[in-house]
Design a protein around this motif. Structure first.
Motif, PDB file in Angstrom:
ATOM      1  N   GLY A  17       0.819  -1.205   0.000  1.00  0.00           N
ATOM      2  CA  GLY A  17       0.000   0.000   0.000  1.00  0.00           C
ATOM      3  C   GLY A  17       0.853   1.255   0.000  1.00  0.00           C
ATOM      4  O   GLY A  17       0.546   2.241  -0.683  1.00  0.00           O
ATOM      5  N   GLU A  18       1.938   1.224   0.748  1.00  0.00           N
ATOM      6  CA  GLU A  18       2.851   2.371   0.790  1.00  0.00           C
ATOM      7  C   GLU A  18       3.515   2.587  -0.573  1.00  0.00           C
ATOM      8  O   GLU A  18       3.659   3.729  -1.034  1.00  0.00           O
ATOM      9  N   LEU A  19       3.917   1.508  -1.225  1.00  0.00           N
ATOM     10  CA  LEU A  19       4.506   1.641  -2.556  1.00  0.00           C
ATOM     11  C   LEU A  19       3.519   2.277  -3.529  1.00  0.00           C
ATOM     12  O   LEU A  19       3.897   3.124  -4.354  1.00  0.00           O
ATOM     13  N   ILE A  20       2.259   1.868  -3.448  1.00  0.00           N
ATOM     14  CA  ILE A  20       1.236   2.427  -4.333  1.00  0.00           C
ATOM     15  C   ILE A  20       1.014   3.905  -4.036  1.00  0.00           C
ATOM     16  O   ILE A  20       0.911   4.737  -4.947  1.00  0.00           O
ATOM     17  N   ALA A  21       0.950   4.244  -2.746  1.00  0.00           N
ATOM     18  CA  ALA A  21       0.748   5.642  -2.364  1.00  0.00           C
ATOM     19  C   ALA A  21       1.899   6.517  -2.868  1.00  0.00           C
ATOM     20  O   ALA A  21       1.683   7.618  -3.392  1.00  0.00           O
ATOM     21  N   LYS A  22       3.121   6.029  -2.740  1.00  0.00           N
ATOM     22  CA  LYS A  22       4.281   6.800  -3.194  1.00  0.00           C
ATOM     23  C   LYS A  22       4.318   6.905  -4.717  1.00  0.00           C
ATOM     24  O   LYS A  22       4.707   7.949  -5.262  1.00  0.00           O
ATOM     25  N   GLU A  23       3.911   5.861  -5.406  1.00  0.00           N
ATOM     26  CA  GLU A  23       3.849   5.903  -6.869  1.00  0.00           C
ATOM     27  C   GLU A  23       2.805   6.917  -7.331  1.00  0.00           C
ATOM     28  O   GLU A  23       3.056   7.708  -8.257  1.00  0.00           O
ATOM     29  N   ALA A  24       1.644   6.904  -6.693  1.00  0.00           N
ATOM     30  CA  ALA A  24       0.598   7.867  -7.048  1.00  0.00           C
ATOM     31  C   ALA A  24       1.076   9.294  -6.818  1.00  0.00           C
ATOM     32  O   ALA A  24       0.884  10.184  -7.664  1.00  0.00           O
ATOM     33  N   SER A  25       1.716   9.524  -5.679  1.00  0.00           N
ATOM     34  CA  SER A  25       2.234  10.851  -5.362  1.00  0.00           C
ATOM     35  C   SER A  25       3.296  11.278  -6.368  1.00  0.00           C
ATOM     36  O   SER A  25       3.313  12.431  -6.825  1.00  0.00           O
ATOM     37  N   ALA A  26       4.184  10.353  -6.745  1.00  0.00           N
ATOM     38  CA  ALA A  26       5.240  10.664  -7.713  1.00  0.00           C
ATOM     39  C   ALA A  26       4.656  11.028  -9.071  1.00  0.00           C
ATOM     40  O   ALA A  26       5.267  11.789  -9.839  1.00  0.00           O
ATOM     41  N   GLN A  27       3.468  10.513  -9.386  1.00  0.00           N
ATOM     42  CA  GLN A  27       2.806  10.833 -10.651  1.00  0.00           C
ATOM     43  C   GLN A  27       1.936  12.083 -10.551  1.00  0.00           C
ATOM     44  O   GLN A  27       1.220  12.425 -11.488  1.00  0.00           O
ATOM     45  N   GLY A  28       2.004  12.774  -9.411  1.00  0.00           N
ATOM     46  CA  GLY A  28       1.265  14.014  -9.247  1.00  0.00           C
ATOM     47  C   GLY A  28      -0.190  13.830  -8.862  1.00  0.00           C
ATOM     48  O   GLY A  28      -0.971  14.785  -8.894  1.00  0.00           O
ATOM     49  N   GLN A  29      -0.571  12.620  -8.479  1.00  0.00           N
ATOM     50  CA  GLN A  29      -1.944  12.383  -8.061  1.00  0.00           C
ATOM     51  C   GLN A  29      -2.093  12.632  -6.559  1.00  0.00           C
ATOM     52  O   GLN A  29      -1.111  12.644  -5.824  1.00  0.00           O
ATOM     53  N   GLN A  30      -3.336  12.783  -6.139  1.00  0.00           N
ATOM     54  CA  GLN A  30      -3.596  13.074  -4.732  1.00  0.00           C
ATOM     55  C   GLN A  30      -4.684  12.151  -4.175  1.00  0.00           C
ATOM     56  O   GLN A  30      -5.779  12.589  -3.825  1.00  0.00           O
ATOM     57  N   PRO A  31      -4.378  10.873  -4.079  1.00  0.00           N
ATOM     58  CA  PRO A  31      -5.363   9.959  -3.499  1.00  0.00           C
ATOM     59  C   PRO A  31      -5.554  10.227  -2.013  1.00  0.00           C
ATOM     60  O   PRO A  31      -4.681  10.794  -1.348  1.00  0.00           O
ATOM     61  N   LEU A  32      -6.683   9.814  -1.519  1.00  0.00           N
ATOM     62  CA  LEU A  32      -6.961   9.857  -0.087  1.00  0.00           C
ATOM     63  C   LEU A  32      -6.375   8.598   0.529  1.00  0.00           C
ATOM     64  O   LEU A  32      -6.685   7.489   0.095  1.00  0.00           O
ATOM     65  N   LEU A  33      -5.522   8.744   1.523  1.00  0.00           N
ATOM     66  CA  LEU A  33      -4.923   7.588   2.181  1.00  0.00           C
ATOM     67  C   LEU A  33      -5.798   7.167   3.358  1.00  0.00           C
ATOM     68  O   LEU A  33      -6.305   8.011   4.100  1.00  0.00           O
ATOM     69  N   ALA A  34      -5.944   5.862   3.516  1.00  0.00           N
ATOM     70  CA  ALA A  34      -6.806   5.363   4.595  1.00  0.00           C
ATOM     71  C   ALA A  34      -6.284   4.030   5.109  1.00  0.00           C
ATOM     72  O   ALA A  34      -5.523   3.333   4.439  1.00  0.00           O
ATOM     73  N   GLY A  35      -6.718   3.693   6.319  1.00  0.00           N
ATOM     74  CA  GLY A  35      -6.331   2.435   6.934  1.00  0.00           C
ATOM     75  C   GLY A  35      -6.913   2.347   8.318  1.00  0.00           C
ATOM     76  O   GLY A  35      -7.695   3.204   8.744  1.00  0.00           O
ATOM     77  N   ARG A  36      -6.495   1.321   9.045  1.00  0.00           N
ATOM     78  CA  ARG A  36      -7.081   1.060  10.360  1.00  0.00           C
ATOM     79  C   ARG A  36      -6.336   1.748  11.492  1.00  0.00           C
ATOM     80  O   ARG A  36      -6.882   1.898  12.582  1.00  0.00           O
TER      81      ARG A  36
END
Length: 347
Positions: free
Chosen positions: A13-32
């Motif tokens: 999940g962290e790898l995906i979040a960092k990849e999205a950020s590196a591509q200039g996207q702004q996903p909402l991060l969530a978890g428990r």
């Protein structure tokens, strides 16, 4: 369009979040875990929220203003069903990074409900199963009358803790292949054979990989087996385990395995992922005995998962879809894998 990465503090999940950020996207991060989610969101400059997966209505409320979820919180046998149901209720597209055979079939069972809601359900938008699914679809295109399909991959990269937990929890169920259109339970290391995945011939054994489900939905080929390299010693050990694998269905055994896995590193480091690419192999055969073979050298599985999940999220959010269950190759196209071929400069 707003999308969420749920389970963003796990290794993948962290790898995906960092990849999205590196591509200039702004996903909402969530978890428990509120503290972990907040810390990661602060590091990447992204919005965040935290909630547990307690009930369908509660999760649906959390997803009320979210267009798509990339679900990364495994083991998926414990978390996928409630998240899928919540996504259907909230009309939120669902992607995940599972390789669990049962989860693909679960998503397929929700096809009509998801289609009625206009919601895409596409599990396996990472290494599990983008490259093998695309190879399957490409082989089907080359051999439309194929009756048998074998797939496999060869990677020297270590597993993440999440992948190891998923594999360990499945041991008690044995192996699985598809015969005449039906998923069939078989012993561990049911078949072994020598395969040249791309880096030279190796002994390999069957595993209950997700393609036993997805390749059928992508190609309609009724007989499917998936292989990975395995030493003669490992093949022998797995076959001996068939005599007592019932033990591994017990919760106390699963918990014991989970604790042992928790003591391992979270997953391969950046330099390891850059060094260890993966060979993906497939072979289709028709009733006449004709054979088509395909090999592709792709990125390390975890790097591919990060890039693949972000690519698929962008695709779903920017393209019209009627909803329902799909596979990566059906949703995007069998050429999806070409974006993730390995070159020395690719990482």
């Amino acid at each position: 369009m707003k999308y969420m990465i749920y389970g963003a503090t796990g290794y993948t999940g962290e790898l995906i979040a960092k990849e999205a950020s590196a591509q200039g996207q702004q996903p909402l991060l969530a978890g428990r875990n509120p503290e972990k989610v907040a810390a990661m969101a602060k590091e990447l400059g992204l919005a965040h929220k935290s909630f547990a997966l307690e009930s369908v209505s509660q999760i649906a409320a959390e997803l009320a203003d979210v267009d798509l979820v990339i679900h990364c919180a495994g083991p998926f046998e414990l978390t996928a069903e409630i998240m899928m149901k919540a996504c259907i209720e909230s009309k939120t597209h669902y992607l995940d990074i599972t390789g669990e055979l049962d989860i693909f079939e679960l998503a397929f069972s929700f096809h009509e409900q998801a289609k009625a809601a206009g919601v895409v359900l596409c599990p396996g938008v990472g290494f599990d199963v983008i490259p093998t699914d695309c190879v399957a679809a490409q082989l089907k295109a080359k051999m439309p009358d194929a009756t048998h399909l074998q797939l496999g991959f060869d990677s020297r990269s270590r597993m993440s803790r999440g992948t190891a937990k998923t594999s360990a929890r499945r041991i008690g169920e044995g192996g699985a292949v598809r015969k005449n259109g039906k998923i069939t339970n078989v012993p561990l290391a049911y078949k072994s054979k020598k395969i040249d995945f791309g880096g030279g011939e190796k002994l390999a054994m069957t595993i209950p990989w997700g393609d036993v489900s997805t390749a059928y939905h992508s190609t309609g080929i009724g007989n499917i087996e998936v292989f990975i390299p395995a030493s003669p010693k490992l093949v022998s050990r797995m076959r001996k385990m068939n005599w007592f694998r019932w033990l591994f269905r017990m919760e106390f055994m699963k918990n014991w395995l989970m604790k042992k896995i928790d003591a391992q590193p979270a997953g391969p480091k950046d330099e390891e992922r850059a060094k260890y690419y993966t060979w993906v192999w497939g072979e289709a055969r028709n009733a006449k005995g004709d054979v088509e073979t395909m090999r592709k050298q792709v990125l390390n599985g975890y790097t591919l998962t990060a890039k693949g999940a972000v690519t698929m999220a962008k695709h779903v959010l920017t393209t019209e879809h009627e909803g329902g269950f799909s596979t990566p190759s059906k949703l995007y196209g069998a050429d999806l894998v070409e974006q993730f071929l390995y070159t020395p400069e690719a990482e």
